[in-house]
Design an enzyme around this catalytic site. Structure first.
Site, PDB file in Angstrom:
ATOM      1  N   ASN A 142       0.852  -1.193   0.000  1.00  0.00           N
ATOM      2  CA  ASN A 142       0.000   0.000   0.000  1.00  0.00           C
ATOM      3  C   ASN A 142       0.880   1.232   0.000  1.00  0.00           C
ATOM      4  O   ASN A 142       2.015   1.206   0.478  1.00  0.00           O
ATOM      5  CB  ASN A 142      -0.863  -0.004   1.269  1.00  0.00           C
ATOM      6  CG  ASN A 142      -1.826   1.170   1.321  1.00  0.00           C
ATOM      7  OD1 ASN A 142      -2.462   1.503   0.315  1.00  0.00           O
ATOM      8  ND2 ASN A 142      -1.937   1.798   2.481  1.00  0.00           N
TER       9      ASN A 142
ATOM     10  N   HIS B  79       0.735   5.176   1.395  1.00  0.00           N
ATOM     11  CA  HIS B  79      -0.020   5.979   2.372  1.00  0.00           C
ATOM     12  C   HIS B  79       0.582   7.380   2.409  1.00  0.00           C
ATOM     13  O   HIS B  79       1.804   7.528   2.475  1.00  0.00           O
ATOM     14  CB  HIS B  79       0.060   5.323   3.754  1.00  0.00           C
ATOM     15  CG  HIS B  79      -0.662   6.102   4.796  1.00  0.00           C
ATOM     16  ND1 HIS B  79      -2.042   6.045   4.934  1.00  0.00           N
ATOM     17  CD2 HIS B  79      -0.228   6.987   5.723  1.00  0.00           C
ATOM     18  CE1 HIS B  79      -2.412   6.862   5.907  1.00  0.00           C
ATOM     19  NE2 HIS B  79      -1.326   7.436   6.408  1.00  0.00           N
TER      20      HIS B  79
ATOM     21  N   SER C  13       4.619   6.948   2.362  1.00  0.00           N
ATOM     22  CA  SER C  13       5.275   5.686   2.706  1.00  0.00           C
ATOM     23  C   SER C  13       4.664   4.556   1.888  1.00  0.00           C
ATOM     24  O   SER C  13       3.457   4.530   1.657  1.00  0.00           O
ATOM     25  CB  SER C  13       5.051   5.341   4.193  1.00  0.00           C
ATOM     26  OG  SER C  13       5.406   6.406   5.038  1.00  0.00           O
TER      27      SER C  13
ATOM     28  N   ASP D 167      -2.501   0.542   8.331  1.00  0.00           N
ATOM     29  CA  ASP D 167      -1.354   1.432   8.098  1.00  0.00           C
ATOM     30  C   ASP D 167      -0.194   1.154   9.060  1.00  0.00           C
ATOM     31  O   ASP D 167       0.593   2.045   9.369  1.00  0.00           O
ATOM     32  CB  ASP D 167      -1.772   2.912   8.201  1.00  0.00           C
ATOM     33  CG  ASP D 167      -2.819   3.284   7.157  1.00  0.00           C
ATOM     34  OD1 ASP D 167      -2.811   2.688   6.070  1.00  0.00           O
ATOM     35  OD2 ASP D 167      -3.642   4.176   7.431  1.00  0.00           O
TER      36      ASP D 167
HETATM   37  C1  GRF Z   1      -3.108   8.690  -2.407  1.00  0.00           C
HETATM   38  O1  GRF Z   1      -2.844   9.833  -1.642  1.00  0.00           O
HETATM   39  C2  GRF Z   1      -2.597   7.460  -1.708  1.00  0.00           C
HETATM   40  O2  GRF Z   1      -1.449   7.697  -0.944  1.00  0.00           O
HETATM   41  C3  GRF Z   1      -3.750   7.119  -0.793  1.00  0.00           C
HETATM   42  O3  GRF Z   1      -4.899   7.401  -1.537  1.00  0.00           O
HETATM   43  C4  GRF Z   1      -4.606   8.402  -2.497  1.00  0.00           C
HETATM   44  C5  GRF Z   1      -4.984   7.842  -3.827  1.00  0.00           C
HETATM   45  O4  GRF Z   1      -4.898   8.796  -4.860  1.00  0.00           O
HETATM   46  N1  GRF Z   1      -3.662   5.751  -0.358  1.00  0.00           N
HETATM   47  P1  GRF Z   1      -5.008   8.342  -6.367  1.00  0.00           P
HETATM   48  O5  GRF Z   1      -6.372   7.650  -6.533  1.00  0.00           O
HETATM   49  O6  GRF Z   1      -3.886   7.411  -6.663  1.00  0.00           O
HETATM   50  O7  GRF Z   1      -4.960   9.609  -7.164  1.00  0.00           O
END
Ligand code: GRF
Length: 226
Positions: A114, A116, A143, A152
């Protein structure tokens, strides 16, 4: 643990919910030579822009809506069936906004990653940019971590740091972090493809050694880690 694939690309399934900018960055990186094969994009919302992005690139898409499986256990079982039919080596969460059940996560332990938008362990959960501003931190970032049942909280592989500016709003900060996420995720996937990064018994190995602190993506244009 992911073993080295030789020259073969890393087969991945990407899970999304919304905008899809990280998906777009991964597709662009693939087109520039990142060795990943995107087997499918799976989304929980039929109208997500991320789906349109994937379709425009002729990437197979599948929708699994909450309405079809209101019960979380049923949903996650259906999601696992979809994923298993594709035989990915890695499941990449890219803005997938559902909490995953413990059983689901344990089924894919070490194969589920993932991104984050914070320097974990700081600011798990939602609204990370606003919370970073409220906490008056000087640095924020993103991260990439392996997913474990606790949200997370999985072992962190890599991070990118972004300075917080005096006049930042949550939106300006989010935008600066997001553009760095778009470097961090492809660069981290490359390390996984190379098997330089591996999951081993709940820890991250880097070049065969336990990684004691997350790899840091440099500010330079070439996507190197320190
Ligand atoms: C990103 O900020 C990612 O870190 C978080 O969700 C958001 C997704 O944005 N997990 P996108 O759909 O990739 O534009």
């Amino acid at each position: 643990m992911l073993e080295t694939l030789g020259n073969a690309p890393l087969p991945v399934v990407i899970l999304v919910s919304g905008r899809g900018s990280n998906l777009e960055a991964l597709i662009a990186a693939r087109d520039r030579g990142l060795p990943i094969a995107i087997l499918a994009v799976i989304c929980d919302h039929a109208d997500a822009p991320a789906l349109a992005l994937a379709r425009a690139q002729s990437i197979p898409t599948q929708v699994l809506s909450k309405a079809a499986h209101p019960d979380r256990t049923d949903y996650d079982a259906a999601l696992a069936r979809m994923i298993d039919a594709l035989h990915p080596r890695l499941i990449v969460l890219a803005g997938f906004m559902r909490l995953l059940s413990t059983d689901f996560v344990n089924r894919y332990l070490g194969k589920l990653i993932n991104i984050h938008p914070s320097l974990l362990p700081a600011f798990p959960g939602l609204h990370t940019h606003r919370r970073a501003l409220e906490a008056r931190v000087k640095e924020h970032g993103a991260s990439v971590h392996f997913v474990i049942p606790a949200m997370d909280a999985g072992p962190i592989v890599s991070q990118v740091r972004v300075p917080v500016l005096a006049n930042d709003t949550a939106d300006t900060l989010a935008q600066r972090v997001l553009s760095q996420e778009h470097r961090l995720y492809p660069a981290t996937l490359r390390l996984l493809w190379e098997a330089r990064v591996q999951w081993h018994q709940g820890r991250v190995l880097f070049d065969g050694q336990v990684l004691e602190s997350p790899l840091q993506l440099t500010a330079a244009e070439n996507d190197h880690f320190i």
